[in-house]
Structures are given as structure tokens and as C-alpha cells.
Design an enzyme around this catalytic site. Structure first.
Site, PDB file in Angstrom:
ATOM      1  N   LYS A  59       6.377  -6.622   5.999  1.00  9.01           N
ATOM      2  CA  LYS A  59       6.153  -5.638   5.347  1.00  9.01           C
ATOM      3  C   LYS A  59       6.213  -4.658   6.697  1.00  9.01           C
ATOM      4  CE  LYS A  59       0.972  -5.362   4.865  1.00  9.01           C
ATOM      5  NZ  LYS A  59       0.333  -5.996   4.066  1.00  9.01           N
ATOM      6  N   THR A  97      -6.433 -13.162   4.524  1.00 11.38           N
ATOM      7  CA  THR A  97      -6.053 -12.348   3.514  1.00 11.38           C
ATOM      8  C   THR A  97      -4.259 -12.662   4.699  1.00 11.38           C
ATOM      9  OG1 THR A  97      -6.313 -11.549   2.264  1.00 11.38           O
ATOM     10  CG2 THR A  97      -3.934 -10.909   2.659  1.00 11.38           C
ATOM     11  N   ASP A 115      -0.715  -1.466  12.796  1.00 13.86           N
ATOM     12  CA  ASP A 115      -0.026  -2.683  12.993  1.00 13.86           C
ATOM     13  C   ASP A 115       1.898  -2.592  13.266  1.00 13.86           C
ATOM     14  OD1 ASP A 115      -1.087  -3.408  11.168  1.00 13.86           O
ATOM     15  OD2 ASP A 115      -0.145  -5.720  11.535  1.00 13.86           O
ATOM     16  N   GLU A 152       3.512  -4.777  -2.175  1.00 12.06           N
ATOM     17  CA  GLU A 152       2.672  -4.106  -2.474  1.00 12.06           C
ATOM     18  C   GLU A 152       1.877  -3.260  -2.470  1.00 12.06           C
ATOM     19  OE1 GLU A 152      -0.422  -7.924  -1.124  1.00 12.06           O
ATOM     20  OE2 GLU A 152       0.954  -7.709   0.828  1.00 12.06           O
ATOM     21  N   GLU A 153       0.696  -3.005  -3.526  1.00 12.82           N
ATOM     22  CA  GLU A 153       0.654  -1.714  -4.107  1.00 12.82           C
ATOM     23  C   GLU A 153      -0.492  -1.431  -2.877  1.00 12.82           C
ATOM     24  OE1 GLU A 153      -3.542  -2.231  -4.072  1.00 12.82           O
ATOM     25  OE2 GLU A 153      -3.301  -3.715  -3.509  1.00 12.82           O
ATOM     26  N   SER A 154      -0.666  -2.341  -1.726  1.00 10.57           N
ATOM     27  CA  SER A 154      -1.699  -1.761  -1.081  1.00 10.57           C
ATOM     28  C   SER A 154      -0.907  -1.026   0.569  1.00 10.57           C
ATOM     29  CB  SER A 154      -2.570  -3.121   0.112  1.00 10.57           C
ATOM     30  OG  SER A 154      -1.347  -3.825  -0.224  1.00 10.57           O
ATOM     31  N   ASP A 159       0.409   2.043   9.544  1.00  7.85           N
ATOM     32  CA  ASP A 159      -0.486   1.779   9.827  1.00  7.85           C
ATOM     33  C   ASP A 159      -0.785   1.147  11.557  1.00  7.85           C
ATOM     34  OD1 ASP A 159       0.709  -0.097   9.407  1.00  7.85           O
ATOM     35  OD2 ASP A 159      -1.184  -1.479   8.571  1.00  7.85           O
ATOM     36  N   ARG A 168      -9.845 -12.019  11.269  1.00  8.95           N
ATOM     37  CA  ARG A 168     -10.215 -11.225  11.209  1.00  8.95           C
ATOM     38  C   ARG A 168     -12.293 -10.534  11.782  1.00  8.95           C
ATOM     39  NH1 ARG A 168      -6.783  -7.026   8.140  1.00  8.95           N
ATOM     40  NH2 ARG A 168      -4.643  -7.924   8.856  1.00  8.95           N
ATOM     41  N   SER A 187      -4.426  -4.972  11.267  1.00 10.50           N
ATOM     42  CA  SER A 187      -3.991  -4.161  11.048  1.00 10.50           C
ATOM     43  C   SER A 187      -4.132  -2.451  10.627  1.00 10.50           C
ATOM     44  CB  SER A 187      -4.016  -4.714   9.380  1.00 10.50           C
ATOM     45  OG  SER A 187      -3.173  -3.586   8.404  1.00 10.50           O
ATOM     46  N   HIS A 188      -4.896  -2.322   9.655  1.00  8.31           N
ATOM     47  CA  HIS A 188      -5.714  -0.804   9.562  1.00  8.31           C
ATOM     48  C   HIS A 188      -7.275  -0.640   9.779  1.00  8.31           C
ATOM     49  CE1 HIS A 188      -6.048  -2.991   6.066  1.00  8.31           C
ATOM     50  NE2 HIS A 188      -6.795  -2.552   5.698  1.00  8.31           N
ATOM     51  N   LYS A 227      -3.529 -13.914  14.362  1.00  7.20           N
ATOM     52  CA  LYS A 227      -2.834 -13.780  12.962  1.00  7.20           C
ATOM     53  C   LYS A 227      -1.226 -14.786  14.126  1.00  7.20           C
ATOM     54  CE  LYS A 227       0.363 -11.708  11.177  1.00  7.20           C
ATOM     55  NZ  LYS A 227       1.095 -10.481   9.642  1.00  7.20           N
ATOM     56  N   THR A 255      -1.650 -11.757  -4.147  1.00  9.00           N
ATOM     57  CA  THR A 255      -1.523 -10.931  -2.819  1.00  9.00           C
ATOM     58  C   THR A 255      -1.489 -11.531  -1.631  1.00  9.00           C
ATOM     59  OG1 THR A 255      -3.252  -9.373  -3.919  1.00  9.00           O
ATOM     60  CG2 THR A 255      -3.494  -8.892  -1.791  1.00  9.00           C
ATOM     61  N   ASP A 302       3.128  -1.677  10.070  1.00  7.52           N
ATOM     62  CA  ASP A 302       3.504  -2.674   8.461  1.00  7.52           C
ATOM     63  C   ASP A 302       3.435  -1.995   7.332  1.00  7.52           C
ATOM     64  OD1 ASP A 302       0.903  -3.374   8.578  1.00  7.52           O
ATOM     65  OD2 ASP A 302       1.601  -5.453   8.220  1.00  7.52           O
ATOM     66  N   ARG A 303       2.549  -0.846   7.294  1.00  3.72           N
ATOM     67  CA  ARG A 303       1.799  -0.466   5.942  1.00  3.72           C
ATOM     68  C   ARG A 303       2.480   1.315   6.083  1.00  3.72           C
ATOM     69  NH1 ARG A 303      -4.118  -1.210   3.272  1.00  3.72           N
ATOM     70  NH2 ARG A 303      -3.930  -3.541   3.862  1.00  3.72           N
ATOM     71  N   ARG A 345     -11.968  -5.348  -4.955  1.00  2.00           N
ATOM     72  CA  ARG A 345     -11.065  -4.218  -5.864  1.00  2.00           C
ATOM     73  C   ARG A 345     -10.726  -4.891  -7.512  1.00  2.00           C
ATOM     74  NH1 ARG A 345      -8.906  -3.253  -0.200  1.00  2.00           N
ATOM     75  NH2 ARG A 345      -8.705  -4.520   1.177  1.00  2.00           N
TER      76      ARG A 345
HETATM   77  C1  G1P Z   1      -5.477  -6.376   2.273  1.00  2.00           C
HETATM   78  C2  G1P Z   1      -3.663  -5.784   0.784  1.00  2.00           C
HETATM   79  C3  G1P Z   1      -3.147  -7.210   0.727  1.00  2.00           C
HETATM   80  C4  G1P Z   1      -2.454  -7.160   2.374  1.00  2.00           C
HETATM   81  C5  G1P Z   1      -3.378  -6.925   3.196  1.00  2.00           C
HETATM   82  C6  G1P Z   1      -2.445  -7.501   4.817  1.00  2.00           C
HETATM   83  O1  G1P Z   1      -5.902  -7.625   1.624  1.00  2.00           O
HETATM   84  O2  G1P Z   1      -5.035  -5.790  -0.611  1.00  2.00           O
HETATM   85  O3  G1P Z   1      -2.494  -6.340  -0.319  1.00  2.00           O
HETATM   86  O4  G1P Z   1      -1.462  -8.221   1.993  1.00  2.00           O
HETATM   87  O5  G1P Z   1      -4.129  -6.385   2.921  1.00  2.00           O
HETATM   88  O6  G1P Z   1      -2.432  -5.792   5.053  1.00  2.00           O
HETATM   89  P1  G1P Z   1      -6.898  -7.757   0.982  1.00  2.00           P
HETATM   90  O7  G1P Z   1      -8.044  -7.101   2.033  1.00  2.00           O
HETATM   91  O8  G1P Z   1      -7.169  -7.264  -0.427  1.00  2.00           O
HETATM   92  O9  G1P Z   1      -7.237  -9.359   0.937  1.00  2.00           O
HETATM   93 ZN    ZN Z   2      -0.698  -3.291   8.895  1.00  2.00          ZN
END
Ligand code: G1P
Ligand code: ZN
Length: 542
Positions: A375, A17, A278, A362-364, A276, A21, A112-113, A125, A343, A280-281, A495
Site C-alpha cells: 500500500k 500481519t 513507514d 483496506e479499511e485501515s 504513517d 514486530r 509501521s504506525h 519484514k 486482512t 504506506d498508510r 477489532r
Molecule cells: C493492521 C490492519 C491491516 C494492515 C496491517 C498492516 O493489521 O488492520 O489492515 O494490513 O495492520 O499495516 P492488524 O493489526 O489488524 O492485524
Molecule cells: Zn505502515
């Protein structure tokens, strides 16, 4: 000077996504990072003499890969590298730097997180010249390239001293170590009414921001404490650490529980937020209230005109498919476009570039706008603060008034982490097989209206992305969505996204899990989650 090094391909370098990683020990295998970086360069053309931005979230192994990337950029013919001091660049700041300095692209080192450390996660990335994540056709091409790569290019050159800003040179290529914060902070000053926020803070409004020992520390300290005058100590865990202090830098109700407890407890702060790994959240809380990310994007869109950068109104709103429909109602009222994308932030890029949307979410816990192509956690915090400064009402009241006006979208995500990949794929395949027969049937007393596997047609470039998540839509607008995570590094994560729309204000005060109980039971019945995975409860509920 330029060395061409023989290598053998790895077969597991498929970007997910948001980039590639893997655990650090995977990245530390011989030539693993080099293979991926060279594969990225091999799929690009026209970068000779151009600028490449490099930075990351400060996690373990960043320093090693940054030096490799600089040497490889020199060998491949880039003209200049801009790299953040100490290797630091938050993801949104990197996006801004790419745009501001008209770079060819950027390499962002982050997972990321996800936790950081010698046994934890790492990621690479590539972002394009618009500042956004590489589009799918490029990540697909990169993956293909990684499977056959035989050589990579590098140069013999000493490491760059990243601890001091200044101008350096790697085998004839210019390297500028830049202050990671100042350009970003200046951008925020153009979007938001810093005077009004300063007045809000001066009036006794209390705020706490947790940087979670990750990248936003220096940004939040500069902006919230220095430029906006919040008291010293407002920013918690403000020093980026390679292992994030052994914490999980994910600003959700599990890993930032203490903030939730604070706003729900006695003498709560007026506002609490976190970002988070990096940057972005975002997590947004106020005295007595947690604003879900799906609600947050809707409410930010409804109030954005209160901030100078959005005073002219919004072109449109985009949300990822699993994100709740709350934003759709705002777009409807404003008479602007609403777009539903798969997503991942990369799908917003075309819409933003084409000027079709201004705000995305995004919901995340991802929210952002056309100011960058990622983001942006601090951006969301500052837009909320700008709205609070303009309205001078408690956050909870703003949220409740919004629900009263638009109705409430009860929403929750249930994650089943680290399940066996075969079982997870089997569950999704089983669901897909069932889809054609589901419409018109009843589950747990609720009638299914339609059921499908989401396919996105990009309205800008005409591309199609299929298999983006199974959607079950019920009569009355309730919805269950299933998809597998594309960012995990161990096993699979299922999910399940559950949503119910409630127009009646008298029913807006119900506990979310209770309000969704029938749908949660239906989600298990339809997908047989407990039976197939052996799990009787999700690992994380948000
Ligand atoms: C998750 C989140 C998605 C976000 C991504 C990167 O991806 O659900 O909204 O864009 O992290 O931060 P997922 O693990 O669901 O593929
Ligand atoms: Zn992040």
C-alpha cells in the site's frame, strides 16, 4: 572471512500481519535479529550473487539492524545490497526499488504506525522479488525455522557509512547506498498529471501534509513542495526522527486530530493528508470532510481514469474482508471484478501479479495499486490531488456526489487495545462456538442472515487461509466483523468493524456513530465484549 556463529532459538518469532514486530528490548536480545534474518535466508534459495534491498522507516534501532543485515547478506552469498541513504526507504519505495532493479527480495525494517524509541516497537519484514510481503507459506516456514535455528552466518567487516550515497564493499559484496526518493518520485511522475496538480496549487488551492516525523518527510517534500510547487512549509514534521518526536505516527483521527480540527474549523485548507511511520498508510481530509479509507478506495477507483496511469481503466478491485462494501458497488457499475481477501497486504500480491486487479484497499488506511506491491500513502494523496485537479470541485462535493450515486456505507472500527490475550482468545472462541446457531435469530431488532468465520481461497494459487475473522451479516446488508489484530506488541487488540448501507441520500448526513448505534449495541450483545473484557468503551474509534 565467513563466520558461522552458534545461537539458540527463540520461540516467539512468529511473523504477524506484516512481519515480525516486537519491542526494541526484545529485538536487542543476543542474536534475536540475527536469528530471524538467518531464518529468512534459510527459507529462500537461489539468491547467490543476486541483489537484496535493505531499508527502513528510520526508527530507533534501524541503524543497528541494517549493519547486521548487510554483513549477513554478504556471508550468505548475496552479490549486492541496495540500501537507502541513512537507512531510509519507505515501504512503497522499497517495493518499487525491488521491482525496478529486479532484486531477489528486500528486508524492510519498520513497525509501521507503532511508536518508535528505545522502549518502543521495531519490526523486520521480508519482501519477495515481486516487491510484495512474503506470502503466508513463506512466513510460516520462516517461523518454523526460527524455532530450531542453531547457527547464523556473518562476516567481520566495518560498518557501511550510510550518510552518503555511493558504492561500497562488505567482504567482497557490493553495497550501494542509494537516494531513497528519486526512483519513487520518478514513478509517481509516470502515473499522475503533475502539470494539472501544479496548476491546481497555483490557482490558490491550499494543502497541508503531515509526515508525522516519519519516513514520508523526504518523499513529500521532494514531490509536493519541489516538483509540484506547493509552498515551503506545506509538509509538516518532514524530518524522520528515531522516536517520531514522541508521537504515534498513525494517520488516524486520534493521532492526526489537529488535521481534522483544521479542516472542520474556520478557514479550513482545501485538502489535508498524512502518512504513517513507514509511508504506506494515508489519511485524506478536505474542507469539512474526512474520507474514510473504505470510501476512499471506492472513490479512487471510480475516478482513477482521470489520472494518466489509469486512463485505460481498471482490471479489477480488491479489498480486505473487513473493509466496507463501497468498492463493490463501484466495481459493479464498472463491470469489473471485485475480490475480498483476508486482512494484510500480502493477500493482494497474487491478484496484482496475475493482473486481476489494479486498485486495492483496506479499511485501515491502506490504499494502493499495481504500481508497487505494497500500500502506498503518498500515492493515495497524489491520486486524490490528480482527481481534484481534473474535477476542480471541492473534495466534500465529490464525496457527497459519490454517495448520492452509489449509496453510503456508514462504517466504523472499534478497537479494544491491550486486553489480556487469554480473555481475547476466549471471546473469539466463544463467538465461533455460537456461530452455527446465529443465522435466523434477532439481535436488537435486527435479523441475522448468515454468520461465519471467513475463509479465503486464493483464486491464483489455490491456497486456503481460514479463521480470518468472524462475520455477522444482517438482512439489508448491515454487517459486524470481529477479529484479533496480528500486529500488536502488547496483549491483544480486538477489532470490531461495523457497517450499514444507506441508499437514501436524504439520510446521508447522519453522524456515523449515531447511524451505527443499533449495530454497535448488537456487537456487544453478540460478543459480550463489556462483560468479558471489563471495558465499557473502545480505546480507539475510527
Ligand atoms: C493492521 C490492519 C491491516 C494492515 C496491517 C498492516 O493489521 O488492520 O489492515 O494490513 O495492520 O499495516 P492488524 O493489526 O489488524 O492485524
Ligand atoms: Zn505502515
Amino acid at each position: 572471512m565467513i563466520e558461522t556463529v552458534s545461537t539458540t532459538p527463540y520461540q516467539d518469532q512468529k511473523p504477524g500481519t506484516s512481519g515480525l514486530r516486537k519491542k526494541v528490548p526484545v529485538f536487542a536480545q543476543p542474536n534475536y535479529a540475527e536469528n530471524f534474518i538467518q531464518s529468512v535466508f534459510d527459507c529462500l534459495s537461489g539468491f547467490e550473487g543476486k541483489t537484496l534491498v535493505i531499508g527502513g522507516d528510520g526508527r530507533y534501532y534501524n541503524d543497528v539492524v541494517i549493519q547486521k543485515a548487510i554483513r549477513m547478506a554478504a556471508a550468505n552469498g548475496f552479490g549486492r545490497v541496495l540500501v537507502g541513504q541513512n537507512g531510509i526507504l519507505s515501504t512503497p519505495a522499497a517495493s518499487h526499488i525491488i521491482r525496478k532493479y529486479e532484486a531477489f527480495g528486500g528486508i524492510i525494517l519498520s513497525a509501521s504506525h507503532n511508536p518508535g524509541g528505545p522502549e518502543e516497537d521495531f519490526g523486520i519484514k521480508y519482501n519477495a522479488s515481486n516487491g510484495g510481503p512474503a506470502p503466508e507459506h513463506l512466513t510460516d516456514a520462516i517461523f518454523e525455522r526460527t524455532k530450531t535455528i542453531e547457527t547464523y552466518k556473518t562476516v567481520q567487516a566495518p560498518d557501511i557509512d550510510l550518510s552518503k550515497t555511493g558504492n561500497y564493499d562488505t567482504a567482497g559484496m557490493a553495497v550501494e547506498v542509494i537516494d531513497p526518493v528519486s526512483d519513487y518520485a520518478a514513478l509517481m511522475e509516470t502515473l499522475f498529471d503533475f502539470d494539472a496538480i501544479r496548476d491546481l496549487f497555483a490557482s490558490g488551492f491550499s494543502i497541508t501534509f503531515d509526515a508525522m516525523s516519519a519516513v514520508t518527510g523526504p518523499y513529500a517534500t521532494e514531490i509536493i513542495e519541489r516538483r509540484l510547487g506547493a509552498p515551503a512549509g506545506t509538509v509538516l514534521n518532514g524530518t524522520p526522527l528515531p522516536d517520531f518526536g514522541h508521537h504515534h505516527p498513525d494517520p488516524n483521527l486520534v493521532h492526526a486530530r489537529h488535521l481534522y480540527d483544521a479542516v472542520m474549523g474556520a478557514n479550513p485548507p482545501d485538502f489535508a493528508a498524512a502518512s504513517d511511520g513507514d509511508g504506506d498508510r494515508n489519511l485524506i481530509l478536505g474542507a469539512g470532510i474526512f474520507v474514510t479509507p473504505s470510501d476512499s478506495v471506492a472513490m479512487l477507483a471510480a475516478n482513477a481514469h482521470l489520472a494518466p496511469g489509469y486512463a485505460k481503466g481498471l482490471a479489477g478491485i480488491a479489498r480486505s474482508m473487513p473493509t466496507s462494501g463501497a468498492a463493490d458497488r463501484v466495481a459493479g457499475k464498472l463491470g469489473i471484478g471485485i475480490f475480498e481477501t483476508p486482512t494484510g497486504w500480502k493477500f493482494f500480491g497474487n491478484l496484482l501479479d496475475a493482473g486481476k486487479v489494479t486498485i486495492c484497499g483496506e479499511e485501515s488506511a491502506g490504499t494502493g495499486s499495481d504500481h508497487v506491491r505494497e500500500k502506498d500513502g503518498l500515492w493515495a494523496v497524489l491520486l486524490w490531488l490528480n482527481i481534484l485537479a481534473a474535477r476542480r470541485e471541492p473534495l466534500k462535493q465529490i464525496v457527497e456526489k459519490h454517495w448520492a450515486e452509489y449509496g453510503r456505507n456508514y462504517y466504523s472500527r472499534h478497537d479494544y487495545e491491550a486486553i489480556d490475550t487469554g480473555i481475547a482468545n476466549g471471546l473469539m472462541d466463544g463467538l465461533r462456538e455460537k456461530l452455527p446457531g446465529l443465522a435466523g435469530t434477532e439481535v436488537n431488532g435486527m435479523k441475522i442472515e448468515t454468520a461465519d468465520d471467513f475463509t479465503y481461497h486464493d483464486p491464483v494459487d489455490g491456497s486456503t487461509s481460514s479463521h480470518q475473522g468472524v462475520r455477522i451479516l444482517f438482512e439489508g446488508g448491515s454487517r459486524i466483523v470481529y477479529r484479533l489484530s496480528g500486529t500488536g506488541t502488547s496483549g491483544a487488540t480486538l477489532r470490531v468493524y461495523i457497517e450499514r448501507y444507506e441508499p437514501d441520500p436524504a439520510l446521508h448526513g447522519i453522524d456515523t456513530q449515531e447511524a451505527l448505534a443499533d449495530l454497535i449495541a448488537a456487537a456487544d450483545e453478540i460478543a459480550q465484549i463489556a462483560k468479558l473484557t471489563g471495558r465499557d468503551a473502545p480505546t480507539v474509534i475510527t
